[in-house]
Motif scaffolding. Sequence first.
Motif, PDB file in Angstrom:
ATOM      1  N   GLU A 107      42.647  75.860 -43.498  1.00 19.14           N
ATOM      2  CA  GLU A 107      42.213  75.396 -42.068  1.00 19.14           C
ATOM      3  C   GLU A 107      42.705  74.182 -41.707  1.00 19.14           C
ATOM      4  N   GLY A 108      43.226  74.203 -40.678  1.00 22.05           N
ATOM      5  CA  GLY A 108      43.627  72.771 -39.973  1.00 22.05           C
ATOM      6  C   GLY A 108      45.326  72.392 -40.512  1.00 22.05           C
ATOM      7  N   GLY A 109      45.856  73.252 -41.375  1.00 16.78           N
ATOM      8  CA  GLY A 109      47.108  72.832 -42.108  1.00 16.78           C
ATOM      9  C   GLY A 109      48.107  73.493 -41.027  1.00 16.78           C
ATOM     10  N   ASN A 110      49.253  73.073 -41.129  1.00 10.88           N
ATOM     11  CA  ASN A 110      50.526  73.514 -40.528  1.00 10.88           C
ATOM     12  C   ASN A 110      51.658  74.028 -41.201  1.00 10.88           C
ATOM     13  N   HIS A 111      53.102  73.856 -40.656  1.00 10.67           N
ATOM     14  CA  HIS A 111      54.162  74.550 -41.470  1.00 10.67           C
ATOM     15  C   HIS A 111      54.873  73.346 -42.169  1.00 10.67           C
ATOM     16  N   TYR A 112      55.232  72.354 -41.727  1.00 11.23           N
ATOM     17  CA  TYR A 112      55.900  71.171 -42.320  1.00 11.23           C
ATOM     18  C   TYR A 112      55.147  70.363 -43.231  1.00 11.23           C
ATOM     19  N   ASN A 113      53.646  70.440 -43.206  1.00 12.97           N
ATOM     20  CA  ASN A 113      53.119  69.558 -44.140  1.00 12.97           C
ATOM     21  C   ASN A 113      53.098  70.131 -45.786  1.00 12.97           C
ATOM     22  N   PHE A 114      53.731  71.362 -46.091  1.00 15.66           N
ATOM     23  CA  PHE A 114      53.957  71.599 -47.217  1.00 15.66           C
ATOM     24  C   PHE A 114      54.893  70.716 -47.931  1.00 15.66           C
ATOM     25  N   GLY A 115      55.749  70.044 -47.265  1.00 15.42           N
ATOM     26  CA  GLY A 115      56.868  69.257 -47.681  1.00 15.42           C
ATOM     27  C   GLY A 115      56.624  67.639 -47.382  1.00 15.42           C
ATOM     28  N   ASP A 116      57.459  66.912 -47.404  1.00 20.43           N
ATOM     29  CA  ASP A 116      57.400  65.455 -46.961  1.00 20.43           C
ATOM     30  C   ASP A 116      58.881  65.128 -46.435  1.00 20.43           C
ATOM     31  N   TYR A 117      58.798  65.677 -45.075  1.00 21.37           N
ATOM     32  CA  TYR A 117      60.255  65.326 -44.287  1.00 21.37           C
ATOM     33  C   TYR A 117      60.037  65.355 -42.877  1.00 21.37           C
ATOM     34  N   GLY A 118      58.931  64.570 -42.369  1.00 18.85           N
ATOM     35  CA  GLY A 118      58.384  64.552 -41.190  1.00 18.85           C
ATOM     36  C   GLY A 118      57.824  65.532 -40.333  1.00 18.85           C
ATOM     37  N   ILE A 119      58.275  65.593 -38.949  1.00 20.58           N
ATOM     38  CA  ILE A 119      57.894  66.597 -38.046  1.00 20.58           C
ATOM     39  C   ILE A 119      58.682  67.479 -37.856  1.00 20.58           C
ATOM     40  N   GLN A 120      58.602  68.756 -37.929  1.00 17.44           N
ATOM     41  CA  GLN A 120      59.485  69.878 -37.774  1.00 17.44           C
ATOM     42  C   GLN A 120      59.271  70.520 -36.247  1.00 17.44           C
ATOM     43  N   ALA A 121      60.383  70.716 -35.478  1.00 13.82           N
ATOM     44  CA  ALA A 121      60.467  71.189 -34.220  1.00 13.82           C
ATOM     45  C   ALA A 121      59.942  72.456 -34.088  1.00 13.82           C
ATOM     46  N   GLY A 122      58.938  72.895 -33.153  1.00  9.76           N
ATOM     47  CA  GLY A 122      58.404  74.435 -33.040  1.00  9.76           C
ATOM     48  C   GLY A 122      57.104  74.393 -33.913  1.00  9.76           C
ATOM     49  N   ASP A 123      56.869  73.348 -34.578  1.00  8.74           N
ATOM     50  CA  ASP A 123      55.369  73.649 -35.189  1.00  8.74           C
ATOM     51  C   ASP A 123      54.207  72.904 -34.362  1.00  8.74           C
ATOM     52  N   ASN A 124      53.002  73.426 -34.881  1.00  9.12           N
ATOM     53  CA  ASN A 124      51.964  72.467 -34.294  1.00  9.12           C
ATOM     54  C   ASN A 124      51.553  71.286 -35.009  1.00  9.12           C
ATOM     55  N   ASN A 125      50.787  70.560 -34.345  1.00  7.41           N
ATOM     56  CA  ASN A 125      50.073  69.671 -35.411  1.00  7.41           C
ATOM     57  C   ASN A 125      49.190  70.181 -36.078  1.00  7.41           C
ATOM     58  N   SER A 126      48.788  69.316 -37.321  1.00  4.84           N
ATOM     59  CA  SER A 126      47.824  69.627 -38.097  1.00  4.84           C
ATOM     60  C   SER A 126      46.542  68.907 -37.809  1.00  4.84           C
ATOM     61  N   THR A 127      45.498  69.338 -38.206  1.00  4.92           N
ATOM     62  CA  THR A 127      44.123  68.699 -37.964  1.00  4.92           C
ATOM     63  C   THR A 127      43.803  67.904 -39.245  1.00  4.92           C
ATOM     64  N   ILE A 128      44.561  68.422 -40.367  1.00  6.18           N
ATOM     65  CA  ILE A 128      44.428  67.545 -41.852  1.00  6.18           C
ATOM     66  C   ILE A 128      45.524  66.852 -42.058  1.00  6.18           C
ATOM     67  N   SER A 129      45.435  66.055 -42.882  1.00  5.61           N
ATOM     68  CA  SER A 129      46.386  65.075 -43.409  1.00  5.61           C
ATOM     69  C   SER A 129      47.324  66.043 -44.123  1.00  5.61           C
ATOM     70  N   ARG A 130      48.827  65.575 -44.466  1.00  6.39           N
ATOM     71  CA  ARG A 130      49.793  66.196 -45.149  1.00  6.39           C
ATOM     72  C   ARG A 130      49.077  66.024 -46.620  1.00  6.39           C
ATOM     73  N   GLN A 131      48.320  64.862 -46.987  1.00  4.05           N
ATOM     74  CA  GLN A 131      47.942  64.844 -48.362  1.00  4.05           C
ATOM     75  C   GLN A 131      46.936  65.785 -48.573  1.00  4.05           C
ATOM     76  N   GLU A 132      46.044  66.043 -47.626  1.00  2.00           N
ATOM     77  CA  GLU A 132      45.108  67.003 -47.925  1.00  2.00           C
ATOM     78  C   GLU A 132      45.392  68.536 -48.154  1.00  2.00           C
ATOM     79  N   GLN A 133      46.578  68.896 -47.327  1.00  2.00           N
ATOM     80  CA  GLN A 133      47.083  69.964 -47.333  1.00  2.00           C
ATOM     81  C   GLN A 133      47.921  70.297 -48.729  1.00  2.00           C
ATOM     82  N   GLN A 134      48.459  69.240 -49.034  1.00  2.00           N
ATOM     83  CA  GLN A 134      49.288  69.389 -50.291  1.00  2.00           C
ATOM     84  C   GLN A 134      48.229  69.543 -51.509  1.00  2.00           C
ATOM     85  N   ASN A 135      47.243  68.823 -51.327  1.00  2.00           N
ATOM     86  CA  ASN A 135      46.279  68.853 -52.560  1.00  2.00           C
ATOM     87  C   ASN A 135      45.633  70.103 -52.531  1.00  2.00           C
ATOM     88  N   MET A 136      45.199  70.904 -51.521  1.00  2.00           N
ATOM     89  CA  MET A 136      44.597  71.996 -51.638  1.00  2.00           C
ATOM     90  C   MET A 136      45.755  73.085 -52.036  1.00  2.00           C
TER      91      MET A 136
END
Length: 249
Positions: free
Chosen positions: A206-235
């Motif tokens: 919940e709250g995760g998006n597409h590009y937060n699985f990696g560490d490469y900035g923001i990806q065109a066409g994706d939505n903003n996440s409502t959780i941090s990149r670190q939170e998504q990766q930890n989960m």
Amino acid sequence: MKFIKSKKGFILIIIFVLLIGSLTAFSIYVSDYYPSDSTALAALSSSGSYTVSDTTNSITFTPNSNKSKTGIIFYPGAKVQPESYSVLASKLAQNGYTTIIVKMPFNLAFFGANKANEIIDQHNDVTTWVIGGHSLGGVFASDYAVNHQDKIKGVIYLAAYPNINASNASFKALSIRGSQDGLTTSGDISKNLNKYPINTTFITIEGGNHYNFGDYGIQAGDNNSTISRQEQQNMTINHILIFLKDLNP
């Protein structure tokens, strides 16, 4: 005869121009990729818990202790620099799993779908293999697994789904996507649901998006996440670790 020759010459010129145009367009397309950010690059340094080996073909994270006999092969997403998944790989290595990120030609797994073969051949110490990938990388990781079921025991889909029907495959699978993903949508998963292995665990972060699985900035066409990149990766890591333990109880 002169007309025929000139016509043939004109056709050859057109073919040549189209070929040059196609090559130019392809060169522009593949050169516009997503580079790794500073967080990913920092994870490339060896630590007390793992050692990093960076070659022309792959990046290997090897645990320094409590090394499992299970290894993980990872295919990057399309046009994403492979180093972008270093954080995920380093955390898996910290938990005892040798993890190899494959470097794809032109940063596209399409051109290196069978690269897992050379990885497996190079690691005789690993007896159980799991293959995974992000987005397009997950698609081709799945293809490889379907075609090499004698070598692969598990598949991890990160914002990805099978292209080749894997419903009758012998391996287990884990599918993880973010609820905010604008590139691999819930509709995409639903449309391809019958292609997943029968024994697949589906997770939505919940709250995760597409590009937060990696560490490469923001990806065109994706939505903003409502959780941090670190939170998504930890989960993501937590779910993968549970999957790996269930794979070898």
